[in-house]
Every structure is written in C-alpha cells, then in structure tokens.
Design a protein around this motif. Structure first.
Motif, PDB file in Angstrom:
ATOM      1  N   LEU A 586     -11.446   5.056   5.077  1.00 23.09           N
ATOM      2  CA  LEU A 586     -11.023   4.113   4.880  1.00 23.09           C
ATOM      3  C   LEU A 586     -10.951   3.610   2.826  1.00 23.09           C
ATOM      4  O   LEU A 586     -10.403   2.217   2.516  1.00 23.09           O
ATOM      5  CB  LEU A 586     -12.059   2.587   4.817  1.00 23.09           C
ATOM      6  N   GLY A 587     -10.723   5.234   2.962  1.00 28.31           N
ATOM      7  CA  GLY A 587     -11.145   5.428   1.737  1.00 28.31           C
ATOM      8  C   GLY A 587      -9.344   5.125   1.153  1.00 28.31           C
ATOM      9  O   GLY A 587      -9.171   4.687   0.495  1.00 28.31           O
ATOM     10  N   GLU A 588      -8.638   5.389   1.641  1.00 29.28           N
ATOM     11  CA  GLU A 588      -7.535   5.157   1.523  1.00 29.28           C
ATOM     12  C   GLU A 588      -6.502   3.253   1.552  1.00 29.28           C
ATOM     13  O   GLU A 588      -5.536   3.830   0.766  1.00 29.28           O
ATOM     14  CB  GLU A 588      -6.364   5.942   3.049  1.00 29.28           C
ATOM     15  N   HIS A 589      -7.292   2.762   2.037  1.00 30.83           N
ATOM     16  CA  HIS A 589      -7.266   1.517   1.582  1.00 30.83           C
ATOM     17  C   HIS A 589      -8.295   0.838   0.064  1.00 30.83           C
ATOM     18  O   HIS A 589      -7.752  -0.678   0.598  1.00 30.83           O
ATOM     19  CB  HIS A 589      -7.703   0.524   2.963  1.00 30.83           C
ATOM     20  N   GLY A 590      -8.749   1.450   0.351  1.00 32.18           N
ATOM     21  CA  GLY A 590      -9.760   1.113  -1.747  1.00 32.18           C
ATOM     22  C   GLY A 590     -10.485   1.077  -0.942  1.00 32.18           C
ATOM     23  O   GLY A 590     -11.470  -0.057  -1.430  1.00 32.18           O
ATOM     24  N   ALA A 652     -25.870  -3.220  -7.560  1.00 35.76           N
ATOM     25  CA  ALA A 652     -25.175  -1.989  -8.084  1.00 35.76           C
ATOM     26  C   ALA A 652     -23.815  -1.455  -7.577  1.00 35.76           C
ATOM     27  O   ALA A 652     -22.745  -1.488  -8.654  1.00 35.76           O
ATOM     28  CB  ALA A 652     -26.493  -1.632  -8.696  1.00 35.76           C
ATOM     29  N   ILE A 653     -23.884  -1.340  -6.611  1.00 38.78           N
ATOM     30  CA  ILE A 653     -23.056  -0.072  -5.746  1.00 38.78           C
ATOM     31  C   ILE A 653     -21.446  -0.667  -5.627  1.00 38.78           C
ATOM     32  O   ILE A 653     -20.891  -0.195  -5.144  1.00 38.78           O
ATOM     33  CB  ILE A 653     -23.692   0.117  -4.831  1.00 38.78           C
ATOM     34  N   SER A 659     -17.342   2.005  -9.265  1.00 39.13           N
ATOM     35  CA  SER A 659     -16.763   1.731  -8.267  1.00 39.13           C
ATOM     36  C   SER A 659     -15.792   2.732  -8.117  1.00 39.13           C
ATOM     37  O   SER A 659     -14.777   2.821  -7.139  1.00 39.13           O
ATOM     38  CB  SER A 659     -15.438   1.031  -9.614  1.00 39.13           C
ATOM     39  N   GLN A 660     -15.636   4.052  -8.593  1.00 40.77           N
ATOM     40  CA  GLN A 660     -15.628   5.057  -7.986  1.00 40.77           C
ATOM     41  C   GLN A 660     -16.240   6.202  -6.559  1.00 40.77           C
ATOM     42  O   GLN A 660     -15.811   6.982  -6.497  1.00 40.77           O
ATOM     43  CB  GLN A 660     -15.432   6.344  -9.233  1.00 40.77           C
ATOM     44  N   THR A 661     -17.712   4.953  -6.784  1.00 42.49           N
ATOM     45  CA  THR A 661     -18.559   6.133  -5.714  1.00 42.49           C
ATOM     46  C   THR A 661     -18.407   5.296  -4.187  1.00 42.49           C
ATOM     47  O   THR A 661     -18.720   4.431  -3.811  1.00 42.49           O
ATOM     48  CB  THR A 661     -19.406   5.483  -5.821  1.00 42.49           C
ATOM     49  N   THR A 662     -18.145   6.375  -3.259  1.00 42.76           N
ATOM     50  CA  THR A 662     -18.002   6.109  -2.056  1.00 42.76           C
ATOM     51  C   THR A 662     -19.079   7.299  -1.069  1.00 42.76           C
ATOM     52  O   THR A 662     -19.084   7.858  -1.521  1.00 42.76           O
ATOM     53  CB  THR A 662     -16.777   5.874  -0.809  1.00 42.76           C
TER      54      THR A 662
END
Length: 678
Positions: A586-590, A652-653, A659-662
């Motif tokens: 799902l990363g490509e969808h933000g 927090a997450i 915002s750059q963490t997945t």
C-alpha cells in the motif's frame, strides 16, 4: 445582579434562533438598549447589549454579548472616514466598550446602535432572503408589506449600512423593519416583545405570500432519470462515491465530509432549472462564506453507474478549480489575502444528495445546512420572480474581506489529528476505547466499532456529539458487516484515513486442550478480521488519494513464544506479518501500515476481564488481582502497561512526527528483552 433588559434579550434571542425558519445556525444578531449603573460614577449610563462576533442565537448566553456605551458608539458618526475606510470602525468599537465589554463586537454593531429603536433583530430567514434575492425585490417588498417594511439595497455589512438604515428609519417612521437586498431582514420595536413580534410578522408574511402567490413548480419540470433513487440504493451509491468526492474536496487541504439526502436537495436536483440556479451560487453572506460561491454539480442522471460518476466527477474537478481561480484573479488586488483553495465545499449528485465539507464535522454539516437554506431561497425567489444573487464582485469582497481573514487567522492552531477520520475496532472497552478517546482528543473524527452495537454507541457518546464520534456494530469476521461499517464511516465523515485493528479475544490453552473451534474463533476475529477491515478501508483510502494509516494492535506474543497460548500467539504472528505485507503493497498509495506490540495490559482490558486474566494467572501461579504487577516486575522498566500507553503509541505512529515510517512494530511492554525485534 440580574438586568431585566439582558434577560429579555437573551430569551428573545434563544426563541428566535432555535427555530431555523427564522435564521440559519450562527446567523444574525439581536440587540437591546437600556441603562445600567456606571461603577465609577454610580450613575446610570445608556448601554447597548448586542450579540458579539460568532456564536449562535439559539444558544446565546450573556458571555456572548458585547456591551457598549451608546453615547460613545453613536459619537463615531462624527469621525467616520467614509465607506472606503469603514473597516477601521470595527477597531473603534473597542473604545466604546463598557467595562470589560464582553464578547468582541461584530461587524453589524453599527446597524444596531444607529437604528434608534430600543430593540433590534437582524435575521437570515429563507423566506425573507427569497424576497431580498429576487430580481424585483424592492417592488415585491412594497407589494407584500406596503409601507410597513422598507427596502435597503445591497450593501456589504458595516458602518455605512448602519448609517443607511438609520436614515431609512427616519424617512419611514411607519416601518417596523426592512428587507436587506441580497442579505436578510432587520426588525425593531419599542419593547423586546414588539421587536420579536415584528420579526416574526415579516418572516411569516413573506412565507405566506410565497405560498399563496408563488408558481407551483419554481424549479421547472422533473428531468427524466434525475429523480431520487430508493433510500437503500441511494445510500449505497453515496457510500461508493464519498471517498472520491472527499478526495476532490481535499486536493488543496484535507477536509471532513458530511452527506445529506434531504428531500429539498433531492427535489432540487430532479428539476430542469437546477443547473442554471446552481451556477448562480448563493446570495446571503452567511451562506457563501461556508459553501463557496457555487457548488460543483455532477451533470449525470441518477441512473448513471458509480464508475461513470467517478470518472465524470474527476473530469469536472479541474474545470471547477480553473473557474474558481479565475474568480479570484478577476477581483483580487495587492491587498487581498492569498487564495484559500480552489476545491468545492458543496458537491451535488442527482438522485443521491449533497456532500458538504469543512475543517471539522460541524463546519461540514453546517455548510450543508446553509446550502439547503440557499435552495429554499432559490425556490421562493423563483416562485415569485427570478433569483438574482449579489454579484461575484460583492461575493469576493465578503469572502476575501480583511476582517474575515483576520477572524480566520485568530482561529486556534488545529490539533495533530484534525480532519482525520479514524475507525477503531473493538473500541467499546479496554485498549480500543482508550485509542478512540485519545484520537478524538487529538481532533480526529472517530468511528467506534464493536461487536456490541449498543456499547459502541454508548462509548461514542462519551466522546462527544455525532460531530465527534459515532458508534457502529460490526462482526469483523463477516465481510459484508465490515463493508457496512466502512460505509457508515464514509457516510458519517466523508471517508476514512486511519484504521486501528484492535478487535480481539483470547483463550489461554495448551496445544492438547486447544480445540479446532478455539483456533478458528481467534483466527477469524484477529487474522481474518484484520484482513477484512484493512481491505475494505484500503479501498476507500485509495479512492480518496489522500494516503492514510492502518495500525494493527498485535502483541508481544507475535514474536515471543509464551506457554499455553498456541492459537492466540499464532494469530498475533499472522497480524504482525500482515503489517509487513501491507506496508509494501500500500505504500505506493501513501498508506502507511504499522503495528503496536503491547504486553501485560491487565487493567481496563476487555480480554483480561473476559477470562483471559484468570487463565494467565493460573498459568503463572499468581492471584488474578496481582497479574498486572506480576507482568510489570518481569519487565526491564518494572512499570505496568495501561490501555492509555497503547493509545499514546497509536497517536504517535499516526502523527506527523513519524510520517516517513511504515512497516514498524512498536513494543509497548515496559521492556521484555525476549520480545526485542532486533
């Protein structure tokens, strides 16, 4: 000490403001003139109490009144620099305040102070604005009221309008009020009762005249294929369209949405004249400040498919933005505030209804209410004459008014999760309830989802009104039920941005005592349930094109091999790997996907209260009452973990700082070395 003048003013204001036929939410203002003791001299002083800037007449209290010295306020006439500099007079009102002055004086203060009547009401009734926004409103005013109501041509609210009205009052001593062109009504009286009676007479007379003399079909004939869809089909289509529409409205900045299929909206959209009228936009300043000058209208019939509607909505978006930019660039000058965004705040879909948007749910809901007011105004004006709102130039002067911009700049900084819509499963108790509470506290709109619908509704009510949270019942192991829950979320708040997979249960048994039913139950709720919720929510997030967050409440047991816990630990390991898999996909969808690994959350936990605590206590040979302390003492920090600590990690997450963490799992276990991830 109570003041009878103030008591009467508040009672009148509340009566007038609580009936929406008299004025829209937060619209209009009322005043009363009287005397009170000057604490410095001990003598009586002439004062005016007037509703201050902001607030709603229906709920007005004394704190919402501005209190001014009448002699000083009227003396401002002698220093008035003219209409080109009339905005300076708002600051001058501060020098007229009595004592601490109460609320900040509004732009309409001059209207109330310069009209000599002791009691004045300024309101925005649909029937009155219908006359005010008709092309021949002045003639209609004479016909309907004779000489008892005067006509005031459109003028932007301010000091000059107050001077104009004072002059009209002097020239028409027989008048009990006036119609303000393009705007609303004002009435006055010698007593509070008389002012209220005159206000209601003006409103009711306009409504009765429209009913008696108006054309029966002011919006034209019914368009084939544009009638309302059946209720269930209508809501299903609305839910399917809502995420796309919210994304359109949130291109420049994120918005919360509201859906309304009020009969007035559906009837308007079914008629032949709705495209012409929608393009003209709204008229009353209170309306277009919250709805933009005009809505975005889907030009397809109700019978169009969802896919065709989505395609066309996306096609219409950029032309709408271009038209708004042209509007801004046509009228802006070097002193104008920057353009605030070109996306629509009202989107109309024939056969389905209206989607309205704002920076929070209340603002979105009120924007929709105001557009219904505008529809009612159009109906009345078209029934008698032709609807003619104020010009785009005058709308721009209101929308980008320096005073309006200053009001916006004074608004408090939004909270970390403002405009975000969160769906939390298993949220009626324990960890889920703590997460819902924390997210609501950070400004999110929250959907409290739980197997028990009544408990979900009760938990949501604890968080605030339905502008803050709603409760839905859902069995997360049932795909159809999950889809319905997500539909309820998008219909309540426009879409979904943040999902917390928290629903769970546990049966603590060794391998040989674990039944197939035990295994299936836990995997259905946590592994399958998390998959179904993530899948349904991801569809909505992808349609929105706004990114999003999915959080799994996994467990220390997802990485630690505890005793007598085969089914629970295995399903938690399944959830933990879903985090990794979905983070990649799902990363490509933000869309970010992360997990929380709690341990030893005993107090407030629904799982532990349901028998899990007793089972784990027996496994470890301690009293159930001591289980929390037992867990704490085996940790590195020697601290008990509470539901609120898990909620803190979720906040927090899903906040901007990470915002750059997945793909991350955060332990919330006070330190269990055996469960360290690396």
């Amino acid at each position: 000490m109570t003041n009878r003048t103030v008591d009467e003013l508040l009672a009148r204001s509340n009566r007038l403001g609580s009936d929406r036929k008299n004025t829209n939410y937060a619209g209009g203002n009322t005043s009363a003139k009287g005397t009170d003791v000057d604490p410095v001299t001990g003598t009586d002083v002439d004062l005016m109490w007037v509703k201050g800037s902001g607030g709603d007449l229906g709920t007005l209290t004394e704190d919402g009144l501005a209190v001014l010295r009448l002699d000083r306020m009227r003396a401002l006439v002698d220093v008035y620099p003219g209409v080109e500099r009339e905005d300076e007079m708002v600051a001058a009102f501060d020098y007229c305040l009595h004592g601490k002055g109460g609320a900040a004086p509004s732009i309409d203060t001059a209207m109330h102070g310069l009209v000599t009547a002791p009691h004045v009401d300024h309101l925005h009734p649909d029937a009155g604005i219908a006359i005010a926004a008709a092309v021949d409103g002045e003639e209609l005013t004479r016909t309907i009221y004779g000489g008892k109501v005067a006509w005031v041509p459109w003028r932007r609210p301010g000091f000059q309008l107050g001077l104009d009205m004072a002059e009209i009052q002097r020239e028409h001593p027989e008048a009990v009020g006036c119609i303000l062109g393009g705007h609303g009504i004002t009435a006055w009286g010698a007593t509070s009762e008389e002012s209220e009676r005159n206000s209601l007479w003006i409103i009711d007379t306009a409504a009765a005249y429209i009913d008696e003399h108006g054309a029966p079909e002011p919006f034209g004939t019914v368009l084939d294929g544009y009638g309302p869809l059946p209720a269930a089909e209508r809501r299903a289509k609305a839910a399917a369209l809502a995420p796309t529409i919210r994304g359109i409205a949130s291109h420049d900045s994120p918005m919360v949405g509201h859906f309304d299929d009020d009969p007035a909206v559906l009837e308007f959209l079914s008629r032949a004249e709705h495209p012409r009228l929608a393009a003209l936009g709204t008229s009353c300043p209170d309306h277009f400040l919250r709805t933009k000058v005009k809505p975005m209208l889907l030009d397809l019939p109700a019978t169009a498919s969802v896919d065709d509607c989505i395609t066309r909505l996306r096609e219409l978006h950029e032309p709408y933005r271009d038209e708004y930019r042209t509007y801004y660039e046509t009228f802006a000058d070097e002193s104008s505030p920057a353009m605030r965004g070109a996306d629509p705040l009202i989107v109309l879909v024939p056969g389905v209804g209206m989607f309205s948007f704002g920076r929070n749910k209340q603002t979105a809901r009120v924007a929709g209410e105001f557009y219904i007011n505008a529809i009612n105004v159009m109906r009345g004006a078209e029934a008698l004459s032709t609807y003619q709102p104020i010009s785009d130039y005058e709308k721009f002067r209101i929308e980008y008014w320096a005073l309006e911009e200053a009001k916006l700049q004074r608004m408090p900084k939004p909270k970390s999760h403002a405009t975000r819509v969160a769906l939390v499963t298993g949220a009626a108790s324990g960890i889920g309830k703590a997460i819902a509470t924390r997210l609501a506290g950070e400004g999110a709109c929250v959907v409290v989802a739980d197997l028990d619908a009544d408990k979900a509704a009760a938990a949501a009510a604890e968080l605030g009104s339905t502008d803050v949270a709603v409760g839905v019942g859902v069995d997360v192991s049932d795909a159809a039920a999950v889809r319905r829950a997500v539909d309820e979320a998008v219909l309540a708040f426009g879409g979904v941005d943040l999902v917390v997979n928290n629903a769970g249960l546990s049966l603590s048994k060794p391998l040989l005592d674990t039944t197939e039913a035990d295994w299936d139950l836990q995997h259905d709720v946590m592994a399958k349930g998390s998959f179904l919720v993530s899948q349904a929510a991801a569809r909505a997030m992808i349609d929105q094109r706004m990114g999003g967050d999915i959080v799994y409440i996994a467990s220390k047991n997802s990485v630690f091999a505890g005793p007598n816990n085969i089914a629970y630990s295995a399903t938690k390991a399944d959830q933990a790997h879903q985090v990794r898999l979905l983070a990649v996909e799902l990363g490509e969808h933000g869309i970010r996907v992360n997990g929380i690994n709690p341990d030893g959350v005993v107090r407030g936990s629904g799982i532990f209260a349901g028998g899990w605590g007793a089972q784990r206590a027996a496994t470890y040979g301690v009293d159930e009452a001591d289980l929390g302390e037992f867990y704490a003492q085996r940790t590195i920090l020697k601290r008990e973990v509470l539901p609120e600590h898990v909620a803190n990690a979720v906040a927090a997450i899903t906040g901007d700082d990470l915002s750059q963490t997945t793909g991350l799992h955060i332990p919330v276990d006070s330190g269990v070395a055996a469960a360290f991830l690396r």
